[in-house]
Each structure stands twice: as structure tokens, then as C-alpha cells.
Design a protein around this motif. Structure first.
Motif, PDB file in Angstrom:
ATOM      1  N   ARG A   2      25.466  39.452  19.418  1.00  0.00           N
ATOM      2  CA  ARG A   2      25.756  40.890  19.272  1.00  0.00           C
ATOM      3  C   ARG A   2      25.654  41.320  17.809  1.00  0.00           C
ATOM      4  O   ARG A   2      25.196  42.423  17.506  1.00  0.00           O
ATOM      5  CB  ARG A   2      27.159  41.208  19.810  1.00  0.00           C
ATOM      6  N   TYR A   6      36.919  31.736  27.059  1.00  0.00           N
ATOM      7  CA  TYR A   6      35.891  31.178  26.191  1.00  0.00           C
ATOM      8  C   TYR A   6      36.520  30.279  25.126  1.00  0.00           C
ATOM      9  O   TYR A   6      37.623  30.542  24.649  1.00  0.00           O
ATOM     10  CB  TYR A   6      35.146  32.301  25.473  1.00  0.00           C
ATOM     11  N   THR A  36      41.648  38.270  30.882  1.00  0.00           N
ATOM     12  CA  THR A  36      40.990  39.424  30.277  1.00  0.00           C
ATOM     13  C   THR A  36      39.962  38.995  29.213  1.00  0.00           C
ATOM     14  O   THR A  36      40.157  38.004  28.514  1.00  0.00           O
ATOM     15  CB  THR A  36      42.063  40.376  29.696  1.00  0.00           C
ATOM     16  N   GLY A  37      38.840  39.722  29.189  1.00  0.00           N
ATOM     17  CA  GLY A  37      37.823  39.449  28.174  1.00  0.00           C
ATOM     18  C   GLY A  37      36.985  38.207  28.415  1.00  0.00           C
ATOM     19  O   GLY A  37      36.349  37.693  27.500  1.00  0.00           O
ATOM     20  N   PRO A  45      25.504  34.856  26.814  1.00  0.00           N
ATOM     21  CA  PRO A  45      25.585  33.417  26.568  1.00  0.00           C
ATOM     22  C   PRO A  45      26.784  32.798  27.279  1.00  0.00           C
ATOM     23  O   PRO A  45      27.833  33.434  27.402  1.00  0.00           O
ATOM     24  CB  PRO A  45      25.769  33.319  25.046  1.00  0.00           C
ATOM     25  N   LYS A  86      33.996  39.044  33.147  1.00  0.00           N
ATOM     26  CA  LYS A  86      33.893  39.331  34.585  1.00  0.00           C
ATOM     27  C   LYS A  86      33.116  40.625  34.848  1.00  0.00           C
ATOM     28  O   LYS A  86      32.165  40.643  35.633  1.00  0.00           O
ATOM     29  CB  LYS A  86      35.297  39.442  35.215  1.00  0.00           C
ATOM     30  N   THR A  87      33.540  41.707  34.185  1.00  0.00           N
ATOM     31  CA  THR A  87      32.879  42.993  34.396  1.00  0.00           C
ATOM     32  C   THR A  87      31.433  42.928  33.920  1.00  0.00           C
ATOM     33  O   THR A  87      30.516  43.395  34.614  1.00  0.00           O
ATOM     34  CB  THR A  87      33.639  44.107  33.644  1.00  0.00           C
ATOM     35  N   ALA A  88      31.232  42.316  32.753  1.00  0.00           N
ATOM     36  CA  ALA A  88      29.881  42.238  32.193  1.00  0.00           C
ATOM     37  C   ALA A  88      28.957  41.485  33.149  1.00  0.00           C
ATOM     38  O   ALA A  88      27.847  41.940  33.434  1.00  0.00           O
ATOM     39  CB  ALA A  88      29.920  41.566  30.823  1.00  0.00           C
ATOM     40  N   ASN A 101      42.059  40.365  36.735  1.00  0.00           N
ATOM     41  CA  ASN A 101      42.479  39.447  35.668  1.00  0.00           C
ATOM     42  C   ASN A 101      43.940  39.044  35.839  1.00  0.00           C
ATOM     43  O   ASN A 101      44.533  38.404  34.997  1.00  0.00           O
ATOM     44  CB  ASN A 101      42.249  40.054  34.282  1.00  0.00           C
TER      45      ASN A 101
HETATM   46  N1  LIG Z   1      29.011  35.932  27.661  1.00  0.00           N
HETATM   47  C1  LIG Z   1      29.053  37.102  27.009  1.00  0.00           C
HETATM   48  N2  LIG Z   1      28.042  37.487  26.214  1.00  0.00           N
HETATM   49  C2  LIG Z   1      28.083  38.666  25.551  1.00  0.00           C
HETATM   50  N3  LIG Z   1      29.095  39.529  25.626  1.00  0.00           N
HETATM   51  C3  LIG Z   1      30.130  39.194  26.406  1.00  0.00           C
HETATM   52  C4  LIG Z   1      30.165  37.980  27.157  1.00  0.00           C
HETATM   53  N4  LIG Z   1      31.328  37.924  27.841  1.00  0.00           N
HETATM   54  C5  LIG Z   1      31.996  39.050  27.540  1.00  0.00           C
HETATM   55  N5  LIG Z   1      31.278  39.820  26.698  1.00  0.00           N
HETATM   56  C6  LIG Z   1      31.673  41.097  26.140  1.00  0.00           C
HETATM   57  O1  LIG Z   1      33.067  41.059  25.912  1.00  0.00           O
HETATM   58  C7  LIG Z   1      33.683  42.275  26.321  1.00  0.00           C
HETATM   59  C8  LIG Z   1      34.688  41.987  27.409  1.00  0.00           C
HETATM   60  O2  LIG Z   1      34.033  41.475  28.565  1.00  0.00           O
HETATM   61  P1  LIG Z   1      34.338  42.031  30.021  1.00  0.00           P
HETATM   62  O3  LIG Z   1      34.591  43.482  29.947  1.00  0.00           O
HETATM   63  O4  LIG Z   1      33.283  41.563  30.930  1.00  0.00           O
HETATM   64  O5  LIG Z   1      35.694  41.257  30.275  1.00  0.00           O
HETATM   65  P2  LIG Z   1      36.543  41.168  31.637  1.00  0.00           P
HETATM   66  O6  LIG Z   1      36.576  39.730  32.035  1.00  0.00           O
HETATM   67  O7  LIG Z   1      36.019  42.147  32.618  1.00  0.00           O
HETATM   68  O8  LIG Z   1      37.973  41.576  31.108  1.00  0.00           O
HETATM   69  P3  LIG Z   1      39.118  42.426  31.855  1.00  0.00           P
HETATM   70  O9  LIG Z   1      39.752  41.498  32.814  1.00  0.00           O
HETATM   71  O10 LIG Z   1      40.053  42.796  30.749  1.00  0.00           O
HETATM   72  O11 LIG Z   1      38.467  43.608  32.500  1.00  0.00           O
HETATM   73  C9  LIG Z   1      32.552  43.181  26.760  1.00  0.00           C
HETATM   74  O12 LIG Z   1      32.178  43.990  25.680  1.00  0.00           O
HETATM   75  C10 LIG Z   1      31.436  42.218  27.114  1.00  0.00           C
HETATM   76  O13 LIG Z   1      30.184  42.827  26.904  1.00  0.00           O
END
Ligand SMILES: Nc1ncnc2c1ncn2[C@@H]1O[C@H](COP(=O)(O)OP(=O)(O)OP(=O)(O)O)[C@@H](O)[C@H]1O
Ligand SMILES: [Mg+2]
Length: 416
Positions: free
Chosen positions: A227, A215, A68-69, A37, A72-74, A189
Motif C-alpha cells: 500500500r 496477521y 478486527t482488521g 498479500p 474479512k471484509t476486504a 469479528n
Molecule cells: N491482506 C491484505 N492486504 C492488503 N490490505 C489488507 C489486507 N488485509 C486487510 N487489509 C486492509 O486492512 C483494512 C482492514 O481490513 P478489513 O476491513 O478487511 O478488516 P475486517 O477483518 O473486515 O475487520 P472488522 O472485523 O473490523 O470489520 C482494510 O483497509 C483492508 O484493505
């Protein structure tokens, strides 16, 4: 026997107790949901940038950044996963390689991962980087397929290491490839990371940029709700607990990972207490527990001299809770070093360590001016004294110093 009975009780309570989780793995950080989402725009944007690869065209390199969080990775994994499927479906010769540069650790290991993705195993060590690069290029040239490389946490590749030569080589690799190409997707990040980069590398890497904003509370709520439906037993999570988790994580820095952690830990606390619904109270306790665990990990892993500075600050805090100035802290620090027989660092170095501790939130250092006598820093503890005592009581260096009363402080004390 008593212990065994008691333990039996614990197990029975768990088994007969209410069930909170349907599937707690859904709350894990590495779980990739089918639905992200509030990231539709980012998914489309990235998908659009990479789509030309399906017809064999070279795609722009992409640089993704955001705190962070923020997903991006997702998002990157989600898009590349779909792209890989599509490529198989239409028979497009695309290979995809995802590397987390922080986990990989060294340039060499990153390169080894890249080689593996084009079907070439290289030894763990022993080869010169130039040699490995040559082999990698040869494999690409003879393999007839395009390669999309995700370099996640790409900052780890530059900051910790030798130099940024690997990145430099990768950004120029297409110059020596024939009929094939490599597309790079860098993720970071660290918003200051760009300043570390060679401008040529930066401009090549960020032909396109995708920025992920933190967010907001409402967005986190939607993410968690999605989730939670899969993670919790129906009715085991109160809406207010969900809302509070979203709000607390938004208040920090809009971190979805933190929000998920709050829910998971709150659920575990409820489970352990035998409560059948996760409430706001569990979320608040979860917040405290996560914060305590974070502080604990940071404190334990501090380098030796930072630990001594922190203990010094703790001792001064007992002495004058309104805060102390850098000079006093340095004096106490020196005395503590003498007590445990190590050579103190210079005041300049200690100022540097104080700044680092300030950035981590372990100390609060505020510049104060003494008029024409100049400026100094007023330093206070950024974590509770209770945490310090508890975490350091078993530390081999800091533990014995916790209760020490420095002579320099007795000397300063005005006669009664
Ligand atoms: N839009 C979203 N919908 C569902 N889950 C999300 C969403 N965005 C992030 N998440 C969940 O939140 C957690 C953190 O997201 P993610 O690993 O992608 O962050 P990141 O931006 O890569 O952070 P970092 O810079 O610390 O690596 C993961 O478990 C991911 O599945
Ligand atoms: Mg990430």
C-alpha cells in the motif's frame, strides 16, 4: 492582519514544503487493493465455495470470522467483485448484495437493501416485516436469478435487536423459492457471537466456515509495503518506520487497519512538521495520537453513571495511587451522585459498570482476596489521569466533579 499573515505562512509552508503523500486515499479503510498479500488461501477457499453458482448450483452458506482488521471484509468484497465480473462474462444469472448490518441499523433496513438488490424498492417504514419478506420472495421467484448476500458485521443484527427472526427467515428462505436460491455469507469479528445464535440458524449459516487469524508482524509489513508504494512519494517513508508500524500493530492484535492508520497518521505528522521523510519517531507519535483519540472517544461517549464511576476512580487514584477497593469506589460514587442531584444506582449495577470499564481497558479491576474476610476487587485507572482531566474538563457532567474532594475520603483519613 497578523492572523491572516500567519495563516498564509501555514498555506505557503504546505505548498512549498516537501510532499509526503502521492495518494493518501490508498491508506483509507475502504480502499480495496488489487492485491491482498497473505490472504491467497482465504481467497481461494471462498472462491471455491462460491464458484458452483456460476453454473447455477446452490452454494453452501459461509460463515467468516476472525478478529478486527484481519481482512474479512476486504477478502469478501474482493472475491465477490471478481465473481460478479465472471458471472457477467459467462452470462450466469447471479446477483450480489453486500450489506453492512451495523450501518444498516435495523432488520427492516437490511431487508430493504436486499429488496433493492433484486430491483424492488420498498418504503422506508410502514410495512410489516412479514409483508416485506413475502415481496422479497416473490421478486426472487419471478426474477430468475440467484442471490448471494453478504451480511457483514452480522452480529449487529442479533445483539442489538428485537430478535434473530430475520436471520432465521433468511436461513429458511430457500424452502419457499422455486428454481432460484439465496446464498448467505455471514461475517463477524465477535468470536462469542455464535453463542447468541439459535442453533438451527447457526448450523444453517455455517455450512462452511472460514477463519481469519490475526496477521503477524512480517505479514503486516508486506501488506503495508504494497500500500505504501502507492500512497507515499518515493523515498518519503523510511523502511524502519514501515517496520515499526507493522510491529506495533502486530503487538496489539495483528490488525491491518491499525497498521494502516499508523502509517497515515505518521505521514500526516511528518507533513505538518515539514519533514521530508516519515521516521520511527513519527510512527511513535502517531501511536500516541491514535491511542489518545481512541480513549477520548470512548470517554466522551460513556453513559452518565459510567462517567461518574470513572471520575470517582480518578479521585480515589489521587488519594491512594496504589488502587482502591470496590466498596470505597461505590461510596465516592454515591457522594458524587448526591452532589449533582441524581439517584445513585445499586452497588450491584455499579459492579457491572466496573466490569464493562475493565473490559474496555478504561479501568483495571483485579480480584483480591482478604483471607477469611472474603474477596473484593482492587481497582486502578487504566488510562492516564492527565487524559481524564483533559478530556473531561469540558464535559458537562464529569467536568465539575473532577476537582471535587469527597467528604467520605476526609472522614477516612487518619488524624495526623
Ligand atoms: N491482506 C491484505 N492486504 C492488503 N490490505 C489488507 C489486507 N488485509 C486487510 N487489509 C486492509 O486492512 C483494512 C482492514 O481490513 P478489513 O476491513 O478487511 O478488516 P475486517 O477483518 O473486515 O475487520 P472488522 O472485523 O473490523 O470489520 C482494510 O483497509 C483492508 O484493505
Ligand atoms: Mg469488516
Amino acid at each position: 492582519l497578523g492572523e491572516s499573515n500567519a495563516l498564509d505562512g501555514v498555506f505557503d509552508k504546505f505548498l512549498s514544503g516537501v510532499k509526503i503523500f502521492l495518494n493518501r486515499n490508498v491508506l483509507r479503510h475502504d480502499y480495496i487493493p488489487d492485491n491482498l498479500p497473505h490472504r491467497g488461501e482465504h481467497i481461494h477457499r471462498l472462491g471455491g465455495i462460491l464458484a458452483p453458482s456460476l453454473s447455477g448450483s446452490k452454494v453452501s452458506n459461509v460463515f467468516i470470522y476472525g478478529k478486527t482488521g484481519t481482512g474479512k471484509t476486504a477478502v469478501a468484497k474482493f472475491v465477490l467483485d471478481r465473481l460478479e465480473h465472471k458471472a457477467k462474462e459467462v452470462g450466469a444469472p447471479i446477483k450480489i448484495c453486500y450489506v453492512n448490518c451495523r450501518f444498516a441499523g435495523t432488520n427492516y433496513r437490511v431487508l430493504a437493501d436486499l429488496c433493492r438488490s433484486v430491483g424492488m424498492d420498498i418504503p422506508f417504514t410502514g410495512l410489516a416485516t412479514g409483508e416485506v419478506l413475502d415481496r422479497f420472495r416473490n421478486a426472487l421467484n419471478s426474477g430468475h436469478s440467484m442471490l448471494l448476500v453478504v451480511l457483514d458485521e452480522i452480529d449487529a443484527l442479533v445483539k442489538r435487536q428485537e430478535d434473530d427472526s430475520l436471520l432465521y427467515e433468511l436461513t429458511r428462505i430457500n424452502e419457499r423459492l422455486h428454481g432460484v436460491w439465496v446464498g448467505l455469507i455471514g461475517i463477524s469479528n465477535d468470536l462469542h457471537f455464535k453463542e447468541f445464535l439459535d442453533p438451527r440458524v447457526l448450523s444453517c449459516l455455517s455450512e462452511e466456515e472460514v477463519v481469519f487469524k490475526p496477521y503477524l508482524a512480517d505479514e503486516l509489513y508486506d501488506i503495508l509495503l504494497d500500500r505504501a508504494k502507492k500512497a507515499f512519494v518515493d523515498g518519503a517513508l523510511s523502511d524502519s518506520a514501515l517496520r515499526l508500524s507493522a510491529a506495533l500493530a502486530a503487538g496489539e492484535h495483528g490488525d491491518a487497519r491499525r497498521a494502516l492508520d499508523l502509517l497515515r497518521v505518521a505521514g500526516e505528522l511528518a507533513e505538518r512538521e515539514g519533514d521530508n521523510v516519515v521516521t520511527e519517531e513519527h510512527v511513535r507519535l502517531a501511536q500516541q495520537k491514535i491511542e489518545h483519540d481512541r480513549v477520548s472517544e470512548v470517554l466522551r461517549s460513556l453513559p452518565l453513571h459510567s462517567k461518574i464511576v470513572l471520575v470517582g476512580s480518578y479521585i480515589l487514584n489521587n488519594h491512594s495511587p496504589q488502587g482502591s477497593v470496590t466498596g470505597d469506589l461505590y461510596e465516592v460514587y454515591q457522594e458524587l451522585c448526591r452532589v449533582i442531584n441524581i439517584e445513585p444506582l445499586t452497588q450491584r449495577r455499579i459492579s457491572g459498570l466496573i466490569n464493562e470499564l475493565d473490559v474496555m481497558g478504561i479501568l483495571n479491576a483485579r480480584v483480591v482476596s482478604f483471607g477469611r474476610y472474603g474477596r473484593t476487587k482492587k481497582i486502578r485507572l487504566g488510562v492516564s489521569a492527565k487524559d481524564i482531566i483533559q478530556i473531561y474538563s469540558e464535559d458537562s457532567v464529569a467536568g465539575p466533579l473532577i476537582g471535587y474532594v469527597p467528604k467520605c475520603l476526609q472522614k477516612h483519613r487518619s488524624p495526623a
